[in-house]
Design a protein around this motif. Structure first.
Motif, PDB file in Angstrom:
ATOM      1  N   SER A 274      13.298 -13.605  76.247  1.00 55.86           N
ATOM      2  CA  SER A 274      12.799 -14.017  77.556  1.00 55.86           C
ATOM      3  C   SER A 274      13.405 -15.374  77.898  1.00 55.86           C
ATOM      4  O   SER A 274      13.724 -16.162  77.016  1.00 55.86           O
ATOM      5  CB  SER A 274      11.273 -14.089  77.546  1.00 55.86           C
ATOM      6  OG  SER A 274      10.844 -14.938  76.506  1.00 55.86           O
ATOM      7  N   LYS A 275      13.562 -15.598  79.188  1.00 54.15           N
ATOM      8  CA  LYS A 275      14.208 -16.824  79.665  1.00 54.15           C
ATOM      9  C   LYS A 275      13.273 -18.010  79.486  1.00 54.15           C
ATOM     10  O   LYS A 275      12.120 -17.964  79.883  1.00 54.15           O
ATOM     11  CB  LYS A 275      14.609 -16.646  81.137  1.00 54.15           C
ATOM     12  CG  LYS A 275      15.500 -17.765  81.644  1.00 54.15           C
ATOM     13  CD  LYS A 275      16.035 -17.475  83.037  1.00 54.15           C
ATOM     14  CE  LYS A 275      16.896 -18.642  83.502  1.00 54.15           C
ATOM     15  NZ  LYS A 275      17.120 -18.673  84.918  1.00 54.15           N
ATOM     16  N   LYS A 276      13.802 -19.054  78.875  1.00 53.55           N
ATOM     17  CA  LYS A 276      13.029 -20.277  78.669  1.00 53.55           C
ATOM     18  C   LYS A 276      13.758 -21.401  79.392  1.00 53.55           C
ATOM     19  O   LYS A 276      14.773 -21.890  78.926  1.00 53.55           O
ATOM     20  CB  LYS A 276      12.929 -20.593  77.182  1.00 53.55           C
ATOM     21  CG  LYS A 276      12.211 -19.513  76.387  1.00 53.55           C
ATOM     22  CD  LYS A 276      12.247 -19.813  74.895  1.00 53.55           C
ATOM     23  CE  LYS A 276      11.566 -18.744  74.076  1.00 53.55           C
ATOM     24  NZ  LYS A 276      12.297 -17.484  74.010  1.00 53.55           N
TER      25      LYS A 276
ATOM     26  N   SER B  67      15.915 -23.281  82.600  1.00 54.58           N
ATOM     27  CA  SER B  67      17.090 -22.944  83.398  1.00 54.58           C
ATOM     28  C   SER B  67      18.334 -22.836  82.528  1.00 54.58           C
ATOM     29  O   SER B  67      18.400 -23.430  81.457  1.00 54.58           O
ATOM     30  CB  SER B  67      17.328 -24.026  84.441  1.00 54.58           C
ATOM     31  OG  SER B  67      16.225 -24.116  85.302  1.00 54.58           O
ATOM     32  N   PHE B  68      19.315 -22.083  83.025  1.00 59.28           N
ATOM     33  CA  PHE B  68      20.637 -22.045  82.406  1.00 59.28           C
ATOM     34  C   PHE B  68      21.490 -23.099  83.115  1.00 59.28           C
ATOM     35  O   PHE B  68      21.657 -23.042  84.336  1.00 59.28           O
ATOM     36  CB  PHE B  68      21.313 -20.675  82.581  1.00 59.28           C
ATOM     37  CG  PHE B  68      20.576 -19.531  81.935  1.00 59.28           C
ATOM     38  CD1 PHE B  68      19.967 -19.662  80.697  1.00 59.28           C
ATOM     39  CD2 PHE B  68      20.518 -18.301  82.573  1.00 59.28           C
ATOM     40  CE1 PHE B  68      19.303 -18.590  80.110  1.00 59.28           C
ATOM     41  CE2 PHE B  68      19.859 -17.226  81.985  1.00 59.28           C
ATOM     42  CZ  PHE B  68      19.246 -17.378  80.751  1.00 59.28           C
TER      43      PHE B  68
ATOM     44  N   PRO C 220      22.116 -18.502  75.034  1.00 60.28           N
ATOM     45  CA  PRO C 220      20.716 -18.647  75.462  1.00 60.28           C
ATOM     46  C   PRO C 220      19.971 -17.321  75.552  1.00 60.28           C
ATOM     47  O   PRO C 220      20.505 -16.321  76.010  1.00 60.28           O
ATOM     48  CB  PRO C 220      20.823 -19.286  76.854  1.00 60.28           C
ATOM     49  CG  PRO C 220      22.217 -19.769  76.985  1.00 60.28           C
ATOM     50  CD  PRO C 220      23.057 -18.959  76.041  1.00 60.28           C
ATOM     51  N   SER C 221      18.740 -17.346  75.110  1.00 57.74           N
ATOM     52  CA  SER C 221      17.855 -16.193  75.185  1.00 57.74           C
ATOM     53  C   SER C 221      17.765 -15.704  76.626  1.00 57.74           C
ATOM     54  O   SER C 221      17.636 -16.507  77.548  1.00 57.74           O
ATOM     55  CB  SER C 221      16.478 -16.624  74.671  1.00 57.74           C
ATOM     56  OG  SER C 221      15.564 -15.571  74.744  1.00 57.74           O
ATOM     57  N   ALA C 222      17.882 -14.385  76.810  1.00 58.88           N
ATOM     58  CA  ALA C 222      17.749 -13.706  78.113  1.00 58.88           C
ATOM     59  C   ALA C 222      18.935 -13.925  79.049  1.00 58.88           C
ATOM     60  O   ALA C 222      18.903 -13.493  80.188  1.00 58.88           O
ATOM     61  CB  ALA C 222      16.456 -14.085  78.826  1.00 58.88           C
ATOM     62  N   SER C 223      20.004 -14.583  78.578  1.00 56.22           N
ATOM     63  CA  SER C 223      21.216 -14.634  79.399  1.00 56.22           C
ATOM     64  C   SER C 223      21.850 -13.242  79.348  1.00 56.22           C
ATOM     65  O   SER C 223      21.508 -12.442  78.471  1.00 56.22           O
ATOM     66  CB  SER C 223      22.172 -15.716  78.888  1.00 56.22           C
ATOM     67  OG  SER C 223      22.523 -15.510  77.534  1.00 56.22           O
TER      68      SER C 223
END
Length: 113
Positions: A91-93, A95-96, A82-85
């Protein structure tokens, strides 16, 4: 062959105070099979800590929860990359969703970050 995002994740763990030993493998299938990590839970690298596996770019909050609570599971997984993990750009999109993988191979939601 080395993996930039995996090196970045190792650096993230080191900054959190963990000792990290990196093992470069051409084929990760044996380690995924050893820990019964299903394809739906896979990421680009697998971490082994305290008798558990940690699959993927796992945020430290989930690692610390796993080690503090010591649930009766094989490990936890953040599938994909995942992006931004941690260790990943972008950038975070949303929740993880971190999943627990039980000893029977069943998965359940471990925590959302």
């Amino acid at each position: 062959s080395s993996c930039g995002c995996c090196d970045a994740y190792a650096g993230y763990l080191k900054k959190q105070g963990y000792a990290v030993k990196t093992v470069i493998m051409e084929d990760l299938t044996p380690i995924k099979r050893q820990y019964s990590i299903s394809p739906s839970m896979e990421s680009c690298h697998t971490t082994v800590i305290g008798g558990y596996f940690i699959e993927g770019h796992m945020p430290i909050e989930a690692v610390e929860k796993l080690l503090a609570e010591k649930p009766d599971v094989k490990g936890i997984a953040l599938p994909g990359m995942p992006s931004a993990s941690p260790g990943m750009p972008g950038s975070k999109k949303g929740s993880f969703n971190v999943y627990a993988v039980g000893k029977d191979g069943q998965t359940s939601l471990f925590m959302t970050i």
